[in-house]
Scaffold this active site. Sequence first.
Site, mmCIF file in Angstrom:
data_model
loop_
_atom_site.group_PDB
_atom_site.id
_atom_site.type_symbol
_atom_site.label_atom_id
_atom_site.label_comp_id
_atom_site.label_asym_id
_atom_site.label_seq_id
_atom_site.Cartn_x
_atom_site.Cartn_y
_atom_site.Cartn_z
ATOM 1 C CE1 TYR A 168 0.530 -10.756 37.542
ATOM 2 C CE2 TYR A 168 0.652 -8.419 37.160
ATOM 3 C CZ TYR A 168 -0.400 -9.466 37.559
ATOM 4 O OH TYR A 168 -1.206 -9.097 38.860
ATOM 5 C CE LYS A 221 2.658 -24.628 45.389
ATOM 6 N NZ LYS A 221 2.607 -24.791 46.587
ATOM 7 C CG ASP A 276 1.434 -23.591 49.280
ATOM 8 O OD1 ASP A 276 2.923 -23.024 49.582
ATOM 9 O OD2 ASP A 276 1.380 -25.077 49.804
ATOM 10 C CG ASP A 301 -0.930 -7.538 41.665
ATOM 11 O OD1 ASP A 301 -0.917 -6.971 43.232
ATOM 12 O OD2 ASP A 301 -1.058 -7.888 40.646
#
Length: 358
Positions: free
Chosen positions: A124, A191, A224, A248
């Site tokens: 972002y 991640k 995930d 987000d």
Amino acid sequence: MAYNITLIPGDGTGPEIVAEARRCIDATGVRIDWEIAEAGLAVLEKKGTPLPQEVLDSIARNRVALKGPLTTPSGTGYRSVNVQLRHHFELFACVRPCKTMKGLQKGLYPVDLVVIRENTEDLYAGIEFKEGEEATRQLIAVIAEHGKKRIAPDAGISVKPISRTASERIARFAFKYAEDNQRKKVTVVTKANIMKFTDGLFYEEAEKVAREHPSIACEHLLIDNACLHLVSSPHNFDLLLAPNLYGDIISDLCAALVGGLGVAPGANFGDECAIFEAVHGSAPKYKGKNVMNPCAVILSGGLMLDHLGELDAAERLYRAVEAVVEEGRFVTKDLNPHSSVGTREMADRIIYYLQSGK
Ligand code: NAD
């Protein structure tokens, strides 16, 4: 004494929801002088910019703002005003509490968690290289030169910066928030197995800060896996700490666990200012139809009252919203598909509960 607070009505359905939220917040009895500051599409035509200087001046002066959603054109057009505001005021921490209200419990157990998202970095940050441009071509060449992977010549590139400084800052904020709000466990979501130099670094900093807070448990989940567990056993989560993009995404997922975007509030904090806003966007197709749920902005107003130290008013506002939701008769369609109650009527009912003190 009245508080001076900046009020940004926003785009699309923003103005109609924000007007109702303002009525409900005023009905708590806390005296607020609202300073209206127009941003977004509403002023773009008039002033040639979606973020006029007077909006920035008003927030800088008052240090607290309640904001309606602002539309961001997809693909082309101006950069997100929301992101610009977060960057301008260094609103590095986005806090999104998700708590099941009576009458909205979906699973076996009620959910009571909070998502804390780093707000200034990651994908972002707005560092993008457009497909086919000279700078993009050069970047692709430099990456190839340094023996990194070959990137297709017709690729666009978005850069994901994650720094130690910002990661440590948000981790400190999250653990302090946990302590101040009787939260027992922080789940760091990344991640890091794939993006070692960015997500890995974020996790390292969180782990370092966690060691200074032995009374708060700290665990790490890959994004995930976190999504799977959030859907299957959300009651096991307490506070989730994530870099910008994952934060987000999971905050929308968590909003769905407690009744949807219509009841999901949020706040953005920096060292100097705070801006309170719903998780949802401007939903422009419903503009002027009086069908949107005003509760997300009203509850964001509750977070604002908390921030101002008006704890009793914040609690009364929360209880009034919960009473209306539990009663189920004066709620918008997102909470009851058979309802024909509109934004205004739902706010009227919340004000009724506030004033009757029930
Ligand atoms: P959105 O949140 O505006 O709407 C998605 C859908 O969610 C709506 O069609 C509606 O069905 C439902 N919904 C949202 N808010 C609701 C409410 N209060 N009551 C009942 N139902 C509600 O998301 P979008 O359509 O992806 O985005 C529209 C615009 O809003 C885009 O320009 C986007 O960039 C912007 N946006 C702004 C913010 C912000 O200002 N903080 C946040 C998200 C999106």
